[in-house]
Scaffold this motif. Sequence first.
Motif, PDB file in Angstrom:
ATOM      1  N   ARG A  68      48.878  46.328  41.434  1.00 50.35           N
ATOM      2  CA  ARG A  68      47.482  46.648  41.738  1.00 50.35           C
ATOM      3  C   ARG A  68      46.849  45.647  42.705  1.00 50.35           C
ATOM      4  NH1 ARG A  68      45.658  50.662  38.359  1.00 50.35           N
ATOM      5  NH2 ARG A  68      46.779  50.842  36.391  1.00 50.35           N
ATOM      6  N   ALA A  69      47.639  44.755  43.249  1.00 52.11           N
ATOM      7  CA  ALA A  69      47.113  43.650  44.056  1.00 52.11           C
ATOM      8  C   ALA A  69      46.299  44.125  45.252  1.00 52.11           C
ATOM      9  CB  ALA A  69      48.252  42.771  44.549  1.00 52.11           C
ATOM     10  N   ILE A  70      45.286  43.364  45.540  1.00 52.70           N
ATOM     11  CA  ILE A  70      44.522  43.537  46.775  1.00 52.70           C
ATOM     12  C   ILE A  70      45.284  42.855  47.904  1.00 52.70           C
ATOM     13  CG2 ILE A  70      42.361  42.969  47.945  1.00 52.70           C
ATOM     14  CD1 ILE A  70      41.098  43.016  45.028  1.00 52.70           C
ATOM     15  N   ALA A  71      45.860  41.693  47.605  1.00 57.05           N
ATOM     16  CA  ALA A  71      46.638  40.960  48.608  1.00 57.05           C
ATOM     17  C   ALA A  71      47.481  39.882  47.938  1.00 57.05           C
ATOM     18  CB  ALA A  71      45.708  40.299  49.624  1.00 57.05           C
ATOM     19  N   ASN A  72      48.635  39.620  48.520  1.00 55.83           N
ATOM     20  CA  ASN A  72      49.390  38.412  48.191  1.00 55.83           C
ATOM     21  C   ASN A  72      48.825  37.331  49.100  1.00 55.83           C
ATOM     22  OD1 ASN A  72      51.609  39.086  46.257  1.00 55.83           O
ATOM     23  ND2 ASN A  72      51.984  40.654  47.795  1.00 55.83           N
ATOM     24  N   LEU A  73      48.295  36.269  48.518  1.00 55.85           N
ATOM     25  CA  LEU A  73      47.601  35.253  49.300  1.00 55.85           C
ATOM     26  C   LEU A  73      48.529  34.201  49.877  1.00 55.85           C
ATOM     27  CD1 LEU A  73      44.514  34.804  46.978  1.00 55.85           C
ATOM     28  CD2 LEU A  73      44.688  36.190  49.070  1.00 55.85           C
ATOM     29  N   ASN A  74      49.512  33.796  49.117  1.00 55.79           N
ATOM     30  CA  ASN A  74      50.468  32.818  49.643  1.00 55.79           C
ATOM     31  C   ASN A  74      51.706  32.746  48.773  1.00 55.79           C
ATOM     32  OD1 ASN A  74      50.486  30.500  47.717  1.00 55.79           O
ATOM     33  ND2 ASN A  74      48.318  30.396  48.234  1.00 55.79           N
ATOM     34  N   TYR A  75      52.746  32.234  49.382  1.00 55.09           N
ATOM     35  CA  TYR A  75      53.993  31.904  48.702  1.00 55.09           C
ATOM     36  C   TYR A  75      54.257  30.443  49.000  1.00 55.09           C
ATOM     37  CZ  TYR A  75      54.775  36.948  48.530  1.00 55.09           C
ATOM     38  OH  TYR A  75      54.654  38.290  48.296  1.00 55.09           O
ATOM     39  N   SER A  76      54.740  29.689  48.037  1.00 58.51           N
ATOM     40  CA  SER A  76      55.030  28.281  48.274  1.00 58.51           C
ATOM     41  C   SER A  76      56.198  27.840  47.396  1.00 58.51           C
ATOM     42  CB  SER A  76      53.800  27.411  47.999  1.00 58.51           C
ATOM     43  OG  SER A  76      53.415  27.504  46.638  1.00 58.51           O
ATOM     44  N   GLU A  77      56.689  26.667  47.703  1.00 57.71           N
ATOM     45  CA  GLU A  77      57.764  26.049  46.937  1.00 57.71           C
ATOM     46  C   GLU A  77      58.930  27.005  46.692  1.00 57.71           C
ATOM     47  OE1 GLU A  77      56.547  23.533  43.641  1.00 57.71           O
ATOM     48  OE2 GLU A  77      54.514  23.429  44.493  1.00 57.71           O
ATOM     49  N   VAL A  95      56.988  43.374  41.480  1.00 61.02           N
ATOM     50  CA  VAL A  95      55.830  44.182  41.900  1.00 61.02           C
ATOM     51  C   VAL A  95      55.229  44.975  40.748  1.00 61.02           C
ATOM     52  CG1 VAL A  95      55.115  46.149  43.334  1.00 61.02           C
ATOM     53  CG2 VAL A  95      56.425  44.278  44.332  1.00 61.02           C
ATOM     54  N   ARG A  96      56.031  45.651  39.974  1.00 62.41           N
ATOM     55  CA  ARG A  96      55.490  46.519  38.912  1.00 62.41           C
ATOM     56  C   ARG A  96      54.531  45.777  37.996  1.00 62.41           C
ATOM     57  NH1 ARG A  96      57.794  51.346  35.784  1.00 62.41           N
ATOM     58  NH2 ARG A  96      56.496  51.327  33.929  1.00 62.41           N
ATOM     59  N   GLU A  97      54.919  44.592  37.564  1.00 64.88           N
ATOM     60  CA  GLU A  97      54.102  43.868  36.588  1.00 64.88           C
ATOM     61  C   GLU A  97      53.119  42.875  37.207  1.00 64.88           C
ATOM     62  OE1 GLU A  97      57.865  45.163  34.718  1.00 64.88           O
ATOM     63  OE2 GLU A  97      57.557  43.764  36.356  1.00 64.88           O
ATOM     64  N   ILE A  98      53.416  42.338  38.382  1.00 59.31           N
ATOM     65  CA  ILE A  98      52.573  41.282  38.957  1.00 59.31           C
ATOM     66  C   ILE A  98      51.615  41.826  40.019  1.00 59.31           C
ATOM     67  CG2 ILE A  98      52.550  39.114  40.263  1.00 59.31           C
ATOM     68  CD1 ILE A  98      53.577  38.794  37.367  1.00 59.31           C
ATOM     69  N   SER A  99      52.122  42.477  41.028  1.00 58.75           N
ATOM     70  CA  SER A  99      51.278  42.817  42.176  1.00 58.75           C
ATOM     71  C   SER A  99      51.107  44.307  42.417  1.00 58.75           C
ATOM     72  CB  SER A  99      51.828  42.144  43.440  1.00 58.75           C
ATOM     73  OG  SER A  99      53.155  42.563  43.683  1.00 58.75           O
ATOM     74  N   LEU A 151      45.809  38.115  44.732  1.00 55.72           N
ATOM     75  CA  LEU A 151      44.442  38.576  44.522  1.00 55.72           C
ATOM     76  C   LEU A 151      44.486  39.898  43.782  1.00 55.72           C
ATOM     77  CD1 LEU A 151      41.447  37.922  45.163  1.00 55.72           C
ATOM     78  CD2 LEU A 151      41.745  39.264  47.284  1.00 55.72           C
ATOM     79  N   ILE A 152      43.902  39.935  42.579  1.00 51.08           N
ATOM     80  CA  ILE A 152      44.008  41.065  41.666  1.00 51.08           C
ATOM     81  C   ILE A 152      42.616  41.608  41.345  1.00 51.08           C
ATOM     82  CG2 ILE A 152      44.801  41.791  39.362  1.00 51.08           C
ATOM     83  CD1 ILE A 152      47.154  40.871  40.970  1.00 51.08           C
ATOM     84  N   PRO A 153      42.444  42.949  41.316  1.00 53.94           N
ATOM     85  CA  PRO A 153      41.133  43.493  40.937  1.00 53.94           C
ATOM     86  C   PRO A 153      40.879  43.370  39.443  1.00 53.94           C
ATOM     87  CG  PRO A 153      42.691  45.286  41.256  1.00 53.94           C
ATOM     88  CD  PRO A 153      43.411  44.003  41.621  1.00 53.94           C
ATOM     89  N   LYS A 154      39.602  43.300  39.089  1.00 53.77           N
ATOM     90  CA  LYS A 154      39.196  43.354  37.670  1.00 53.77           C
ATOM     91  C   LYS A 154      39.057  44.819  37.266  1.00 53.77           C
ATOM     92  CE  LYS A 154      36.784  38.936  37.415  1.00 53.77           C
ATOM     93  NZ  LYS A 154      35.477  38.282  37.159  1.00 53.77           N
ATOM     94  N   LYS A 155      39.081  45.092  35.969  1.00 51.19           N
ATOM     95  CA  LYS A 155      38.968  46.476  35.483  1.00 51.19           C
ATOM     96  C   LYS A 155      37.617  47.083  35.825  1.00 51.19           C
ATOM     97  CE  LYS A 155      42.239  46.062  31.734  1.00 51.19           C
ATOM     98  NZ  LYS A 155      42.459  45.929  30.310  1.00 51.19           N
ATOM     99  N   ASN A 156      36.564  46.319  35.661  1.00 53.46           N
ATOM    100  CA  ASN A 156      35.224  46.877  35.890  1.00 53.46           C
ATOM    101  C   ASN A 156      34.599  46.238  37.099  1.00 53.46           C
ATOM    102  OD1 ASN A 156      35.412  48.449  33.530  1.00 53.46           O
ATOM    103  ND2 ASN A 156      34.957  46.642  32.298  1.00 53.46           N
TER     104      ASN A 156
END
Length: 157
Positions: A87-96, A81-85, A152-157
């Motif tokens: 700031r995430a807006i949403a986790n869209l899917n998990y697979s494999e 979480v700290r490095e990947i999500s 799904l990750i936000p952009k800085k600007n």
Amino acid sequence: MQSELIHDSDFGRYLEDFKEGMVIRHWPGKTITESDNNLFSLLTMNHHPVHLDQHYASEATHGQVLVVGTLVFSLAVGLTVREISGRAIANLNYSEVLHHSPVFIGDTIYAESQILSVRSSRSKPDRGVIKVKTTVTNQKGEKVLSFLREVLIPKKN
């Protein structure tokens, strides 16, 4: 590939901070206790005796209590979480989601993620999607779990 170990970064990253091929070693790991496994088993209604009954497990395939696979998966996601999500807006899917080796009480798990792709959203210019492969190892360096996810990750600007 370059590997990165982060201890003092902000919580989470923006889309521009991710680069295809980037490898992130997540720290710290997590040692799984008997209490962790028991509580997760009971909360999720997984009462299989191989996860809760030492005597039963001692006579089963691995000869000891197995940590519930979905606990290992949940902890692995949490380790990222700290490095990947963060700031995430949403986790869209998990697979494999693949369980490569069993995890036992007292094992410590570690996670490493590789950024497979980074793309801007087709419909909203203020965000984008990263595709990530996370690999989980135990304290012996044995691969125990791997999975893909899109975030799904936000952009800085």
